[in-house]
Write a protein that holds these residues in place. Structure first.
Motif, short mmCIF file in Angstrom:
data_model
loop_
_atom_site.label_atom_id
_atom_site.label_comp_id
_atom_site.label_asym_id
_atom_site.label_seq_id
_atom_site.Cartn_x
_atom_site.Cartn_y
_atom_site.Cartn_z
N SER A 1 0.93 -1.26 -0.35
CA SER A 1 0.03 -0.50 0.01
C SER A 1 0.74 1.12 -0.17
CB SER A 1 -0.59 0.34 1.22
OG SER A 1 -1.22 1.45 2.00
N LEU A 2 0.28 2.20 -0.83
CA LEU A 2 0.97 3.64 -0.66
C LEU A 2 0.94 4.06 0.87
CD1 LEU A 2 0.50 5.01 -3.96
CD2 LEU A 2 2.19 3.40 -3.64
N ARG A 3 0.43 3.34 1.61
CA ARG A 3 0.05 4.52 3.17
C ARG A 3 1.22 4.59 3.84
NH1 ARG A 3 -5.45 5.61 5.05
NH2 ARG A 3 -6.93 5.62 3.30
N ASP A 4 1.94 5.09 4.48
CA ASP A 4 2.32 5.20 5.34
C ASP A 4 4.50 5.04 4.36
OD1 ASP A 4 1.98 5.31 8.69
OD2 ASP A 4 0.31 4.11 7.42
N LEU A 5 4.16 6.23 3.46
CA LEU A 5 5.15 5.70 2.88
C LEU A 5 6.41 6.93 3.62
CD1 LEU A 5 4.52 6.74 -0.73
CD2 LEU A 5 6.09 4.48 -0.05
N VAL A 6 5.87 7.82 4.60
CA VAL A 6 6.70 8.17 5.46
C VAL A 6 6.33 8.57 6.69
CG1 VAL A 6 7.42 9.61 3.52
CG2 VAL A 6 5.55 10.47 4.57
N ARG A 7 6.69 9.53 7.34
CA ARG A 7 6.55 9.53 8.50
C ARG A 7 5.85 10.74 8.72
NH1 ARG A 7 11.48 8.00 9.55
NH2 ARG A 7 11.61 6.00 9.60
N ASN A 8 4.77 11.14 9.62
CA ASN A 8 4.10 11.96 10.13
C ASN A 8 5.34 13.96 9.92
OD1 ASN A 8 1.41 10.96 12.26
ND2 ASN A 8 1.90 11.40 10.38
N ASP A 9 6.51 12.98 10.86
CA ASP A 9 7.75 14.54 10.14
C ASP A 9 8.66 14.21 8.81
OD1 ASP A 9 9.03 12.00 9.77
OD2 ASP A 9 10.24 12.33 12.30
N GLY A 10 7.42 13.58 7.57
CA GLY A 10 7.82 13.71 7.01
C GLY A 10 9.33 12.81 5.85
N THR A 11 9.97 12.12 7.27
CA THR A 11 11.65 10.97 6.80
C THR A 11 10.84 10.07 6.41
OG1 THR A 11 11.07 10.11 8.93
CG2 THR A 11 12.19 12.48 8.59
N THR A 12 11.27 9.36 5.15
CA THR A 12 10.80 8.54 5.06
C THR A 12 11.33 6.71 5.58
OG1 THR A 12 13.27 7.44 4.25
CG2 THR A 12 11.49 8.75 2.26
N ASN A 13 10.57 5.20 5.59
CA ASN A 13 10.23 4.63 6.19
C ASN A 13 11.34 3.81 5.50
OD1 ASN A 13 8.24 5.05 9.11
ND2 ASN A 13 6.34 5.04 7.50
N GLY A 14 12.53 4.76 5.63
CA GLY A 14 13.16 3.45 4.65
C GLY A 14 13.18 3.57 3.55
N PRO A 15 14.69 2.36 2.62
CA PRO A 15 14.15 3.52 0.71
C PRO A 15 12.92 2.55 0.18
CG PRO A 15 15.39 1.55 2.05
CD PRO A 15 15.11 1.92 3.02
N MET A 16 12.70 2.75 -0.56
CA MET A 16 11.15 2.44 -1.46
C MET A 16 11.65 1.39 -2.67
SD MET A 16 9.26 5.62 -1.16
CE MET A 16 10.74 6.19 -0.82
N MET A 17 10.94 0.60 -2.52
CA MET A 17 11.22 -0.68 -4.19
C MET A 17 11.58 -1.84 -3.52
SD MET A 17 8.69 1.62 -6.27
CE MET A 17 9.05 2.74 -6.85
N HIS A 18 11.59 -2.76 -4.89
CA HIS A 18 12.50 -4.27 -3.96
C HIS A 18 14.05 -4.40 -4.19
CE1 HIS A 18 12.75 -4.33 -8.50
NE2 HIS A 18 13.55 -5.86 -8.19
N THR A 19 14.22 -2.65 -4.29
CA THR A 19 15.38 -2.68 -4.91
C THR A 19 16.84 -1.88 -3.55
OG1 THR A 19 15.97 -1.34 -6.20
CG2 THR A 19 15.75 -3.39 -7.36
N GLY A 20 14.98 -0.90 -3.40
CA GLY A 20 15.83 -0.03 -2.06
C GLY A 20 16.72 1.36 -2.45
N VAL A 21 16.44 1.41 -3.85
CA VAL A 21 16.94 2.53 -4.37
C VAL A 21 17.09 3.48 -4.76
CG1 VAL A 21 15.96 1.44 -7.26
CG2 VAL A 21 17.65 2.30 -7.21
#
Length: 392
Positions: free
Chosen positions: A301-321
């Motif tokens: 899901s695209l929910r919670d890609l980032v925290r409320n402070d705008g910082t990411t919840n880690g890298p994205m995509m299956h490669t983390g690229v």
């Protein structure tokens, strides 16, 4: 000689003698209390089964294994228990961390014999999707099947039965000797017998219970009654981003966007923002270890890609690229090279046979980022029922 009768009653130890019989009430959760203390209250379980769900959320998977408070409680213990790995160092939660929306800040997560081959997918709102297959490449037909596949993986948790590993039956024997599992499985299933199917059902119930519906988007959606039109609690930029997300683009004959929005909703359907089951690869066809990997067709899901402070919840995509929302938007803005080289590219990203060129301006990029941030909640990161029940 007196006859001793042991009664499995909840409560303090009680001895009462009647003639030659001695009745002893034994706490059936003694080992649970000794291990978890006040972190697990078996007399008042956390609410997993009847959490509030917005009326506009209609997509669900897992109806054959409904969430129960008992089952999810067992699943929580299993999810955080490092005993599920061959050397007692790795749990499910080692790769799926609550403070990161149940993902990892590392590109590849550490296992018992190396690192994972793909980035750990966020688990938030896994239940709220039409798609019922799991893993990036959808190789698990259900969440239940998925839950024990990392345990059976040589690199991840080490009960593979290959490369010198013990097989899964050794784990069952190991857990069967643990006193708190005897009590938990008796409590949930009415038997102390531990099987893979029981582990799978409990883990799946816990994972499906992890939900996030307290975002700015959810407040606006509830007030508006639909996704159409502006949300009263959104800024003008956020509403612009929502419109771009929902509105299909208009392309010319060579894949250049000439009007409309960005069409993100075609694959990530609001209001769940789940992945369309018919989606193919998104144009990221590489792998963490090098070489091609075009088999990835699922996304969280695209929910919670980032925290409320705008910082990411880690890298994205299956490669983390991809490590920022700006990079996410930028990736879909220009797919020429990916379209030419990726044989499994989703046709929605290849209009008229050409990789899409969205020609985003700075205002549109900022609007999309602003909207994606509205999809993040708060309680997901702090709710005790999804936290580690083991004492620090």
């Amino acid at each position: 000689m007196r006859k001793i009768i042991v009664l499995g009653l909840i409560g303090s130890l009680l001895i009462s003698c009647q003639k030659n019989e001695e009745y002893i009430a034994v706490d059936p959760f003694a080992a649970i209390k000794a291990t978890f203390g006040t972190n697990l209250n078996m007399a008042q379980l956390a609410n997993y089964a009847n959490q509030p769900i917005p009326s506009y959320i209609t997509k669900f998977n897992g109806t054959n294994n409904p969430i129960t408070d008992k089952g999810a409680t067992l699943g929580r213990v299993l999810f955080y228990d490092k005993k599920l790995s061959s050397n007692n160092t790795i749990s499910c939660a080692s790769c799926h961390i609550q403070s990161n929306a149940f993902s990892d800040t590392n590109v590849a997560s550490n296992g018992v014999n190396g690192t994972t081959e793909r980035h750990a997918m966020r688990l938030v709102n896994s239940r709220f999707s039409i798609e019922s297959k799991f893993f990036w490449d959808e190789r698990a037909p259900t969440l239940e099947a998925q839950t024990t596949m990392p345990i059976r993986n040589h690199g991840e948790m080490g009960y593979s039965g290959t490369n010198g590993d013990e097989d899964f039956s050794a784990l069952l024997t190991k857990l069967s000797a643990v006193a708190y599992y005897k009590e938990l499985f008796q409590f949930v299933y009415g038997s102390t017998e531990i099987t893979e199917a029981k582990i799978q059902n409990a883990l799946a119930q816990f994972i499906r219970s992890i939900q996030s519906f307290d975002s700015k988007y959810d407040i606006g959606r509830a007030l508006a009654g639909s996704d159409n039109g502006p949300f009263s609690n959104f800024t003008a930029v956020e509403n612009q981003g929502k419109n771009l997300f929902l509105t299909p683009p208009i392309f010319d004959a060579t894949g250049n966007r000439t009007g409309g929005g960005l069409g993100c909703n075609g694959c990530h359907n609001a209001p769940e923002f789940d992945i369309d089951p018919n989606t193919l690869n998104n144009g990221i066809g590489g792998s963490i270890n090098g070489g091609p990997d075009n088999s990835v067709t699922r996304a969280p899901s695209l929910r919670d890609l980032v925290r409320n402070d705008g910082t990411t919840n880690g890298p994205m995509m299956h490669t983390g690229v991809i490590t920022s929302l700006q990079a996410v938007v930028g990736h879909y803005g220009n797919l020429t090279a990916a379209a030419l080289n990726n044989t499994n590219l989703d046709p929605r990203l290849k209009p008229n046979g050409f990789g899409q060129q969205l020609h985003l301006n700075a205002q549109e990029v900022n609007a999309m980022i602003a909207f994606l941030k509205t999809l993040s909640g708060t309680s997901l990161y702090t709710d005790v029922k999804w936290s580690n029940p083991f004492p620090n």
